[in-house]
Structures are given as structure tokens and as C-alpha cells.
Design a protein around this motif. Structure first.
Motif, PDB file in Angstrom:
ATOM      1  N   ALA A  44       0.836  -1.208   0.000  1.00 23.92           N
ATOM      2  CA  ALA A  44       0.000   0.000   0.000  1.00 23.92           C
ATOM      3  C   ALA A  44       0.867   1.252   0.000  1.00 23.92           C
ATOM      4  O   ALA A  44       0.502   2.266  -0.603  1.00 23.92           O
ATOM      5  N   ALA A  45       2.030   1.198   0.658  1.00 24.65           N
ATOM      6  CA  ALA A  45       2.945   2.348   0.668  1.00 24.65           C
ATOM      7  C   ALA A  45       3.534   2.582  -0.720  1.00 24.65           C
ATOM      8  O   ALA A  45       3.680   3.730  -1.156  1.00 24.65           O
ATOM      9  N   GLU A  63       0.913   6.757  -6.763  1.00 23.28           N
ATOM     10  CA  GLU A  63      -0.237   7.652  -6.956  1.00 23.28           C
ATOM     11  C   GLU A  63       0.129   9.101  -6.659  1.00 23.28           C
ATOM     12  O   GLU A  63      -0.420  10.016  -7.293  1.00 23.28           O
ATOM     13  N   ASN A  64       1.055   9.338  -5.744  1.00 24.49           N
ATOM     14  CA  ASN A  64       1.507  10.700  -5.467  1.00 24.49           C
ATOM     15  C   ASN A  64       2.237  11.296  -6.662  1.00 24.49           C
ATOM     16  O   ASN A  64       2.347  12.513  -6.774  1.00 24.49           O
ATOM     17  N   SER A 123      -2.403   6.583 -11.895  1.00 26.75           N
ATOM     18  CA  SER A 123      -3.372   5.688 -11.251  1.00 26.75           C
ATOM     19  C   SER A 123      -2.807   4.269 -11.249  1.00 26.75           C
ATOM     20  O   SER A 123      -2.219   3.811 -12.215  1.00 26.75           O
ATOM     21  N   LYS A 137       2.039   1.680  -3.557  1.00 26.44           N
ATOM     22  CA  LYS A 137       0.905   2.166  -4.355  1.00 26.44           C
ATOM     23  C   LYS A 137       0.673   3.650  -4.112  1.00 26.44           C
ATOM     24  O   LYS A 137       0.501   4.429  -5.050  1.00 26.44           O
ATOM     25  N   THR A 138       0.704   4.066  -2.857  1.00 29.13           N
ATOM     26  CA  THR A 138       0.497   5.473  -2.516  1.00 29.13           C
ATOM     27  C   THR A 138       1.592   6.345  -3.111  1.00 29.13           C
ATOM     28  O   THR A 138       1.312   7.429  -3.634  1.00 29.13           O
TER      29      THR A 138
END
Length: 95
Positions: A49-50, A56-57, A61, A52-53
Motif C-alpha cells: 500500500a505504501a 499515486e503521489n 493511477s 501504491k500510494t
């Protein structure tokens, strides 16, 4: 190993952005970024998740594609055929 599908990754600059995002989230990560299939396979000890984030930052997408791939199934022959068509111009290796 985790696989991320990055639909917005359409050029070398986008792939570089993904590379920098992964290295920012986990400097020890190993990633294979394939521009042709718009995927990034990441070997990391960090939470996916880190990663992915972080991607995304960078304004791209991301879909978390496959989850954890066991070491036994992580061989090239076990990946879907479309996911592994590396060529010199669309594959970036991080180390």
C-alpha cells in the motif's frame, strides 16, 4: 513480489516517475518496470500500500494487480505470457 498495473504509464518519463516513487517508498526495493504492459513488479519488504500510494503521489493511477507472489511461483514461466515481453527500450531494471 508484488505486481502493480499502472494504466497511465505511457512513456519513459512516466516509467522514470514510477521508478523514483518506488525508490522513495523503499530504497532497498527491486523493481522491474515494463512500459509495454504498463506493469511494475516490485520485490519489497515494505507494505505494498505504501508503494501504491507513492506511485499515486506521482499522479499515476495504480491497481494492485496480483498481491504477493510466492517465491516458487515467481519464476518467469509462471507469469502470464503478456506480462513478460521485455525489450531493451521498454524495460527498466532498478537495483
Amino acid at each position: 513480489m508484488y505486481e502493480f498495473e499502472i494504466h497511465d504509464m505511457t512513456c519513459g518519463h512516466c516509467a522514470s516517475t514510477v521508478e523514483k516513487a518506488i525508490k522513495t517508498a523503499d530504497p532497498d526495493a527491486f523493481a522491474s518496470i515494463d512500459l509495454g504492459t504498463r506493469t511494475a513488479k516490485v520485490e519489497t519488504r515494505s507494505d505494498p500500500a505504501a508503494i501504491k500510494t507513492a506511485i499515486e503521489n506521482g499522479r499515476l493511477s495504480v491497481q494492485f494487480q496480483t498481491g504477493l507472489i510466492s517465491e516458487r511461483s515467481a519464476s518467469i514461466s509462471k507469469f502470464p505470457r503478456r506480462a513478460f515481453k521485455p525489450s531493451a527500450r521498454n524495460l527498466i531494471r532498478l537495483r
